[in-house]
Write a protein that holds these residues in place. Structure first.
Motif, PDB file in Angstrom:
ATOM      1  N   ARG A  19     -10.856 -15.793  -6.382  1.00 48.24           N
ATOM      2  CA  ARG A  19      -9.726 -15.233  -5.732  1.00 48.24           C
ATOM      3  C   ARG A  19      -8.177 -15.948  -5.988  1.00 48.24           C
ATOM      4  O   ARG A  19      -7.417 -15.619  -5.721  1.00 48.24           O
ATOM      5  CB  ARG A  19     -10.513 -14.861  -4.524  1.00 48.24           C
ATOM      6  CG  ARG A  19      -9.438 -14.803  -3.547  1.00 48.24           C
ATOM      7  CD  ARG A  19      -8.701 -13.473  -3.672  1.00 48.24           C
ATOM      8  NE  ARG A  19      -7.370 -13.358  -2.804  1.00 48.24           N
ATOM      9  CZ  ARG A  19      -5.716 -13.479  -3.267  1.00 48.24           C
ATOM     10  NH1 ARG A  19      -5.382 -14.233  -4.446  1.00 48.24           N
ATOM     11  NH2 ARG A  19      -5.012 -12.669  -2.328  1.00 48.24           N
ATOM     12  N   SER A  25      -3.527  -9.360  -4.728  1.00 45.95           N
ATOM     13  CA  SER A  25      -4.163  -9.353  -2.684  1.00 45.95           C
ATOM     14  C   SER A  25      -4.424  -7.647  -1.781  1.00 45.95           C
ATOM     15  O   SER A  25      -3.720  -6.999  -2.614  1.00 45.95           O
ATOM     16  CB  SER A  25      -2.857  -9.679  -1.708  1.00 45.95           C
ATOM     17  OG  SER A  25      -3.188  -9.993  -0.464  1.00 45.95           O
ATOM     18  N   ARG A  26      -5.649  -7.673  -1.477  1.00 46.74           N
ATOM     19  CA  ARG A  26      -6.251  -6.738  -0.873  1.00 46.74           C
ATOM     20  C   ARG A  26      -4.613  -6.069   0.191  1.00 46.74           C
ATOM     21  O   ARG A  26      -4.547  -4.409   0.452  1.00 46.74           O
ATOM     22  CB  ARG A  26      -7.249  -6.652   0.108  1.00 46.74           C
ATOM     23  CG  ARG A  26      -8.459  -6.646  -0.951  1.00 46.74           C
ATOM     24  CD  ARG A  26     -10.070  -6.800  -0.226  1.00 46.74           C
ATOM     25  NE  ARG A  26      -9.267  -8.331   0.281  1.00 46.74           N
ATOM     26  CZ  ARG A  26     -10.420  -8.844   1.445  1.00 46.74           C
ATOM     27  NH1 ARG A  26     -11.325  -7.745   2.327  1.00 46.74           N
ATOM     28  NH2 ARG A  26     -10.576 -10.763   1.707  1.00 46.74           N
ATOM     29  N   TYR A 152     -10.146  -5.627 -11.367  1.00 43.16           N
ATOM     30  CA  TYR A 152      -9.763  -6.682 -10.038  1.00 43.16           C
ATOM     31  C   TYR A 152     -11.235  -5.928  -9.114  1.00 43.16           C
ATOM     32  O   TYR A 152     -11.722  -4.685  -8.843  1.00 43.16           O
ATOM     33  CB  TYR A 152      -8.988  -5.837  -9.011  1.00 43.16           C
ATOM     34  CG  TYR A 152      -9.270  -6.128  -7.645  1.00 43.16           C
ATOM     35  CD1 TYR A 152      -9.075  -8.005  -7.613  1.00 43.16           C
ATOM     36  CD2 TYR A 152      -9.221  -5.794  -6.850  1.00 43.16           C
ATOM     37  CE1 TYR A 152      -8.600  -8.742  -5.846  1.00 43.16           C
ATOM     38  CE2 TYR A 152      -9.208  -5.976  -5.762  1.00 43.16           C
ATOM     39  CZ  TYR A 152      -9.242  -7.373  -5.289  1.00 43.16           C
ATOM     40  OH  TYR A 152      -9.321  -8.424  -4.379  1.00 43.16           O
ATOM     41  N   PHE A 157     -13.195 -10.318  -5.238  1.00 46.96           N
ATOM     42  CA  PHE A 157     -12.206 -10.293  -5.683  1.00 46.96           C
ATOM     43  C   PHE A 157     -11.606 -10.595  -6.685  1.00 46.96           C
ATOM     44  O   PHE A 157     -10.238 -11.333  -6.569  1.00 46.96           O
ATOM     45  CB  PHE A 157     -11.327 -10.992  -3.963  1.00 46.96           C
ATOM     46  CG  PHE A 157     -12.462 -10.279  -2.937  1.00 46.96           C
ATOM     47  CD1 PHE A 157     -12.052  -8.919  -2.622  1.00 46.96           C
ATOM     48  CD2 PHE A 157     -12.642 -11.268  -1.418  1.00 46.96           C
ATOM     49  CE1 PHE A 157     -13.044  -8.183  -1.713  1.00 46.96           C
ATOM     50  CE2 PHE A 157     -13.504 -10.420  -0.293  1.00 46.96           C
ATOM     51  CZ  PHE A 157     -13.165  -9.542  -0.604  1.00 46.96           C
ATOM     52  N   SER A 158     -12.670 -11.084  -7.062  1.00 50.41           N
ATOM     53  CA  SER A 158     -11.932 -12.173  -8.444  1.00 50.41           C
ATOM     54  C   SER A 158     -11.333 -10.946 -10.069  1.00 50.41           C
ATOM     55  O   SER A 158     -11.287  -9.985  -9.666  1.00 50.41           O
ATOM     56  CB  SER A 158     -13.202 -12.212  -9.503  1.00 50.41           C
ATOM     57  OG  SER A 158     -14.096 -11.224  -9.895  1.00 50.41           O
TER      58      SER A 158
END
Length: 442
Positions: A19, A25-26, A152, A157-158
């Motif tokens: 991340r 980004s979320r 993703y 979150f990688s």
């Protein structure tokens, strides 16, 4: 980097970007997509955002769709989400509905060559059914372009890169995964996707990926006509239709899709047909950029007008009235085109009305203008006339007259019609005198 040649079908170990080392980004992922990702993860399934959504976010663009890949089967996805529908026979997919928003969930595809033909079937090298499930690594190699094989992982979150997609993304390079000719034969629509992504992203097509585009255009005939319609809407209604048109012609693909139009364009390469199509597509692109409505009826009216116009003029030269000639020409052109690209009636009928109104727009006497302006297809026909005039094909004064007539008051409209009647040519007599009149004018 990868540990195997991306042009093979061997399973590879991915490049994993944690991340802190990537920009995705979320906060930029839709709320509904996040709901699906988190829910699948809660049910102990793998859940990855994949494809165009990841690609566009990394490029700083706003994704149109958010697609998800998982190890859950379509049936398992349906068990998790009550608002889920399973669709597709060629590729079984789960659609999770949130009102009008649909999140597409696909199960990881496998590479099993010895699969049951009920699950995976090829005809002449083209995949007609593919419901073999596998691992995420196999799924990555089944995808088309390297830049669309980025995952993703909602678990940590990688980013997972199986085919050097990040390097191609950075280089602005469009490259197929695997042997390009084989991949195009598996699904000829990939040729259209190559053009679409090259135009949309401004990427260069890698030479090995580009070369077959010049050679395999005839394979487009193997795609179902209804599917081709959907592919063409994606191509021409995305804001870069003019670039798409030029690139399709460059590779010889446009003629496979619109042979009658291409024949006309080839004969008059430096005359107004090219200008007309270009202006029409540019007009559509501009409307899309301005968030104005566009319709496939107008798009296909632009793309097919030239063969209709030429056939109509031939019929008129043989003595057929203009309105009747254009109706007959429209019918003949549409019948041939329908076998290649299935244009639904809800678009083909308005398209033909746009064409049919063109000669009627030349009639500006009496009550005709009032009847025409009340016609439900008047505005589209008027816009079409404006494009024709801008390209030098139609009378610019005629287009200007209709522009002014729409905004004029009642008394002003009456004066315009009276002035138009004075300018109107006298009707030709039938028979011998009409023939001699034509010879004199010619």
């Amino acid at each position: 980097m990868q540990e195997s040649d991306p042009n093979t079908t061997n399973v590879t170990r991915p490049l994993i970007v944690p991340r802190p080392e990537h920009s995705l980004s979320r906060a930029n992922i839709s709320e509904n997509a996040l709901k699906v990702l988190y829910r699948l993860r809660q049910e102990n399934f793998q859940a990855h955002l994949v494809g165009g959504g990841v690609r566009d976010l990394l490029l700083g663009h706003e994704p149109k769709d958010f697609d998800i890949a998982t190890d859950a089967t379509p049936e398992q996805v349906r068990q998790v989400f009550r608002n889920c529908r399973l669709i597709g026979r060629r590729f079984r997919l789960a659609h999770v509905h949130f009102g009008r928003d649909i999140i597409e969930v696909a199960t990881f595809r496998g590479c099993g060559d010895d699969a049951d033909p009920l699950d995976r079937r090829l005809e002449n090298g083209m995949i007609v059914r593919d419901n073999i499930y596998g691992s995420i690594a196999e799924d990555a190699l089944r995808r088309d372009f390297t830049i669309n094989a980025l995952y993703y992982d909602i678990a940590d979150f990688s980013l997972h890169d199986y085919a050097d997609g990040l390097a191609d993304l950075k280089a602005g390079r469009l490259r197929l995964i695997g042997d390009p000719e084989q991949r195009y034969r598996e699904d000829p629509a990939r040729m259209l996707r190559a053009v679409r992504f090259a135009c949309k992203l401004g990427f260069a097509i890698e030479p090995a990926t580009e070369r077959p585009l010049y050679e395999l255009g005839s394979l487009l005939a193997d795609i179902a006509a209804a599917r081709l319609f959907d592919e063409l809407i994606k191509l021409f209604h995305s804001g870069y239709g003019l670039d798409v048109f030029e690139k399709l012609r460059h590779y010889g693909l446009f003629g496979q899709l619109f042979p009658d139009t291409e024949a006309c364009l080839a004969r008059e390469d430096h005359d107004f047909p090219i200008t007309f199509v270009s202006r029409g597509l540019s007009n559509t692109d501009q409307r899309i950029r301005e968030d104005k409505p566009v319709t496939p009826a107008f798009l296909f009216a632009i793309l097919l007008w030239e063969p209709v116009r030429q056939r109509s003029e031939q019929l008129q030269a043989e003595g057929m009235p203009a309105v009747e000639a254009i109706l007959l020409a429209s019918s003949a052109v549409c019948q041939r085109q329908q076998s290649l690209v299935a244009i639904p009636k809800r678009f083909s009928l308005p398209m033909r009305e746009i064409w049919a109104l063109q000669p009627r727009l030349e009639q500006r006497d009496g009550k005709r203008p009032y009847r025409l302006i009340a016609h439900p297809r008047f505005r589209a026909a008027y816009d079409f006339l404006v494009v024709r005039a801008a390209a030098g094909e139609a009378d610019a004064e005629l287009a200007d007259w209709w522009t002014r007539f729409q905004d004029a008051s009642g008394p002003e409209r009456a004066k315009m019609i009276e002035g138009g009647a004075k300018r109107r040519r006298p009707r030709r007599r039938r028979g011998k005198s009409a023939a001699s009149s034509t010879e004199t004018a010619g």
